[in-house]
Write an enzyme that holds these catalytic residues in place. Structure first.
Site, PDB file in Angstrom:
ATOM      1  N   CYS A 116       0.813  -1.229   0.000  1.00 43.53           N
ATOM      2  CA  CYS A 116       0.000   0.000   0.000  1.00 43.53           C
ATOM      3  C   CYS A 116       0.841   1.271   0.000  1.00 43.53           C
ATOM      4  CB  CYS A 116      -0.956   0.005   1.185  1.00 43.53           C
ATOM      5  SG  CYS A 116      -2.275  -1.193   0.992  1.00 43.53           S
ATOM      6  N   HIS A 256      -3.493   7.457   2.917  1.00 40.88           N
ATOM      7  CA  HIS A 256      -3.882   6.178   2.324  1.00 40.88           C
ATOM      8  C   HIS A 256      -5.251   5.774   2.878  1.00 40.88           C
ATOM      9  CE1 HIS A 256      -3.908   2.180   0.848  1.00 40.88           C
ATOM     10  NE2 HIS A 256      -3.717   1.598   2.024  1.00 40.88           N
ATOM     11  N   ASN A 286     -10.297   0.303  -0.146  1.00 42.82           N
ATOM     12  CA  ASN A 286      -8.838   0.361  -0.202  1.00 42.82           C
ATOM     13  C   ASN A 286      -8.386  -0.100  -1.584  1.00 42.82           C
ATOM     14  OD1 ASN A 286      -6.086   0.044   0.038  1.00 42.82           O
ATOM     15  ND2 ASN A 286      -6.166  -1.043   1.992  1.00 42.82           N
TER      16      ASN A 286
HETATM   17  O1  UT7 Z   1      -3.859  -0.991   3.479  1.00 39.60           O
HETATM   18  C1  UT7 Z   1      -2.958  -1.866   4.079  1.00 39.60           C
HETATM   19  C2  UT7 Z   1      -3.037  -1.835   5.521  1.00 39.60           C
HETATM   20  N1  UT7 Z   1      -4.274  -2.404   5.999  1.00 39.60           N
HETATM   21  C3  UT7 Z   1      -4.931  -1.820   6.993  1.00 39.60           C
HETATM   22  O2  UT7 Z   1      -4.531  -0.764   7.428  1.00 39.60           O
HETATM   23  C4  UT7 Z   1      -6.118  -2.525   7.578  1.00 39.60           C
HETATM   24  C5  UT7 Z   1      -6.072  -2.481   9.083  1.00 39.60           C
HETATM   25  N2  UT7 Z   1      -7.132  -3.225   9.753  1.00 39.60           N
HETATM   26  C6  UT7 Z   1      -8.431  -2.829   9.728  1.00 39.60           C
HETATM   27  O3  UT7 Z   1      -8.791  -1.891   9.044  1.00 39.60           O
HETATM   28  C7  UT7 Z   1      -9.386  -3.545  10.623  1.00 39.60           C
HETATM   29  O4  UT7 Z   1      -8.680  -4.398  11.491  1.00 39.60           O
HETATM   30  C8  UT7 Z   1     -10.487  -4.387   9.889  1.00 39.60           C
HETATM   31  C9  UT7 Z   1     -11.452  -3.451   9.197  1.00 39.60           C
HETATM   32  C10 UT7 Z   1      -9.811  -5.309   8.886  1.00 39.60           C
HETATM   33  C11 UT7 Z   1     -11.266  -5.197  10.907  1.00 39.60           C
HETATM   34  O5  UT7 Z   1     -11.818  -4.369  11.903  1.00 39.60           O
HETATM   35  P1  UT7 Z   1     -11.591  -4.682  13.454  1.00 39.60           P
HETATM   36  O6  UT7 Z   1     -12.323  -3.647  14.191  1.00 39.60           O
HETATM   37  O7  UT7 Z   1     -10.123  -4.793  13.689  1.00 39.60           O
HETATM   38  O8  UT7 Z   1     -12.327  -6.059  13.616  1.00 39.60           O
HETATM   39  P2  UT7 Z   1     -11.753  -7.446  14.161  1.00 39.60           P
HETATM   40  O9  UT7 Z   1     -10.945  -8.122  13.101  1.00 39.60           O
HETATM   41  O10 UT7 Z   1     -11.114  -7.226  15.478  1.00 39.60           O
HETATM   42  O11 UT7 Z   1     -13.086  -8.239  14.360  1.00 39.60           O
HETATM   43  C12 UT7 Z   1     -14.084  -7.833  15.304  1.00 39.60           C
HETATM   44  C13 UT7 Z   1     -15.276  -8.766  15.201  1.00 39.60           C
HETATM   45  C14 UT7 Z   1     -14.896 -10.228  15.211  1.00 39.60           C
HETATM   46  O12 UT7 Z   1     -15.872 -10.916  15.907  1.00 39.60           O
HETATM   47  P3  UT7 Z   1     -15.642 -11.375  17.441  1.00 39.60           P
HETATM   48  O13 UT7 Z   1     -14.407 -12.217  17.405  1.00 39.60           O
HETATM   49  O14 UT7 Z   1     -15.450 -10.087  18.191  1.00 39.60           O
HETATM   50  O15 UT7 Z   1     -16.898 -12.099  17.768  1.00 39.60           O
HETATM   51  C15 UT7 Z   1     -14.925 -10.615  13.763  1.00 39.60           C
HETATM   52  O16 UT7 Z   1     -15.177 -11.978  13.561  1.00 39.60           O
HETATM   53  O17 UT7 Z   1     -15.963  -8.549  13.975  1.00 39.60           O
HETATM   54  C16 UT7 Z   1     -16.055  -9.781  13.241  1.00 39.60           C
HETATM   55  N3  UT7 Z   1     -15.944  -9.485  11.819  1.00 39.60           N
HETATM   56  C17 UT7 Z   1     -16.984  -9.126  11.046  1.00 39.60           C
HETATM   57  N4  UT7 Z   1     -18.297  -8.996  11.314  1.00 39.60           N
HETATM   58  C18 UT7 Z   1     -19.108  -8.614  10.300  1.00 39.60           C
HETATM   59  C19 UT7 Z   1     -14.820  -9.471  11.059  1.00 39.60           C
HETATM   60  N5  UT7 Z   1     -15.123  -9.133   9.811  1.00 39.60           N
HETATM   61  C20 UT7 Z   1     -16.449  -8.918   9.768  1.00 39.60           C
HETATM   62  C21 UT7 Z   1     -17.346  -8.529   8.738  1.00 39.60           C
HETATM   63  N6  UT7 Z   1     -18.649  -8.384   9.061  1.00 39.60           N
HETATM   64  N7  UT7 Z   1     -16.938  -8.286   7.496  1.00 39.60           N
END
Ligand code: UT7
Length: 332
Positions: A116, A256, A286
């Site tokens: 990225c 970004h 993204n």
């Molecule tokens: O561009 C390159 C660099 N990349 C980035 O900068 C991305 C950085 N990361 C992020 O933007 C975020 O971590 C994400 C958007 C990918 C995820 O958001 P998060 O707030 O970190 O969510 P998480 O992975 O901690 O998941 C929270 C909960 C989980 O459920 P439990 O374990 O709390 O029950 C996931 O299973 O949300 C669940 N979950 C979803 N629920 C509905 C994960 N993906 C989804 C989804 N829809 N698509």
């Protein structure tokens, strides 16, 4: 003689027509509009659906848009850099195909890959060629067909990424406009948290890698998020500090577009109001190497000659950094 700096003098963009909305994603994986919107800020993304077309198609269209708008003769372009994490194919340079297709027949070209941060690092590279005094027109294109490496059954990644391309032209300037400073970083500790495991030299394609879905993007979102927030904010604050820029001196932050919450955290650390922050993540998600040039295209008419812009990015590897640029023209 006054110093040569590398100014951006024209921009262009292209996104595919197909819109993949949160509502459509709800029918594909276990997710919902409310979760995606609050966690990422994304409402929809563009996907290139036409078979046989890849990143070069996006890049060529963005470059053609720039050429049409700026009315430059493509034969005057001396260097074409395609910043991308999704080249058309291994071994053959995507940039060579792009340069030939846009009529940049006098140019040499190369691809630049740094996840990225590809476009940000491409800005640094383009600037050095211009500052050397040897090159007068360098075309930098950020283009990615992320849909080519996304598993549309994986809700952790398929809601984030989209396809698109943006192009910018760099030319020499002697009045102090253009790239003025940069602070670029990388740390290989991040490789395990964001990667496509197979298809490279470590793990070439095999029946096994396809079966194990190792040609798709894997991301440990939570860890990447943590590193992204602190590192992008750090370099952005640092570049302001070492150029003695107070928040009033910064006209725009061009960050970004990976997650709205990362962007807000960066703006917060710089003490910038959100109306100074370029944002289009809601429309495109993204787009990896394309996020920064897509922003410039969308905000071009609002940018004023002399505006101080801070560009910032964070991506796989890890790779990250910030660039301070003084905008060189009024578009209208
Ligand atoms: O561009 C390159 C660099 N990349 C980035 O900068 C991305 C950085 N990361 C992020 O933007 C975020 O971590 C994400 C958007 C990918 C995820 O958001 P998060 O707030 O970190 O969510 P998480 O992975 O901690 O998941 C929270 C909960 C989980 O459920 P439990 O374990 O709390 O029950 C996931 O299973 O949300 C669940 N979950 C979803 N629920 C509905 C994960 N993906 C989804 C989804 N829809 N698509």
């Amino acid at each position: 003689m006054s110093k040569i700096t590398a100014a951006i003098t024209a921009v262009g963009m292209y996104v595919p027509e197909y819109v993949l909305s949160n509502q459509i994603l709800e029918t594909m994986v276990d997710t919902n509009d409310e979760w995606i919107t609050t966690r990422t800020g994304i409402k929809e993304r563009r996907i290139l659906k036409e078979p046989g077309k890849g990143t070069s198609f996006l890049a060529i269209n963005a470059a053609k848009d720039l050429i049409a708008k700026s009315k430059i003769d493509p034969k005057e372009i001396e260097l074409v850099i395609v910043a991308t994490a999704t080249p058309d194919m291994q071994a053959a340079s995507t940039s060579a195909f792009v340069a030939s297709n846009i009529g940049a027949t006098e140019a040499f070209s190369f691809d630049l890959e740094s996840a990225c941060s590809s476009f940000l690092f491409g800005m640094s590279t383009a600037a050095r060629y211009i500052e050397s005094g040897k090159y007068k027109k360098v075309l930098l294109i950020g283009a990615d067909m992320n849909s080519s490496m996304i598993d549309y059954t994986d809700r952790a990644t398929c809601i984030i990424f989209g396809d698109g391309a943006g192009a910018v032209l760099f030319e020499p300037n002697k009045d102090g406009f253009g790239v003025l400073d940069e602070y670029l970083r990388s740390d290989g500790v991040g490789r395990e948290f964001l990667q496509v495991a197979a298809g490279g030299s470590i793990l070439p394609a095999s029946e096994e890698t396809v079966k194990n879905k190792q040609h798709y993007v894997y991301q440990d979102g939570r860890t990447v998020f943590k590193f992204a927030v602190s590192n992008m904010a750090d370099v952005s604050a640092k570049i302001m500090e070492r150029n003695n820029l107070a928040k009033e001196d910064v006209a725009w932050l061009a960050p970004h577009q990976a997650n709205k919450r990362i962007i807000e955290a960066t703006a917060n650390r710089m003490d910038l109001e959100m109306n100074k922050v370029m944002m289009n993540i809601q429309k495109y998600g993204n787009t990896t190497s394309a996020t920064l040039p897509l922003l410039l295209n969308e905000y071009e008419k609002q940018l004023r000659k002399g505006d101080n812009i801070i560009f910032a990015a964070f991506g796989g590897g890890f790779t990250w950094g910030a660039i301070y640029l003084k905008w060189a023209y009024n578009a209208n």
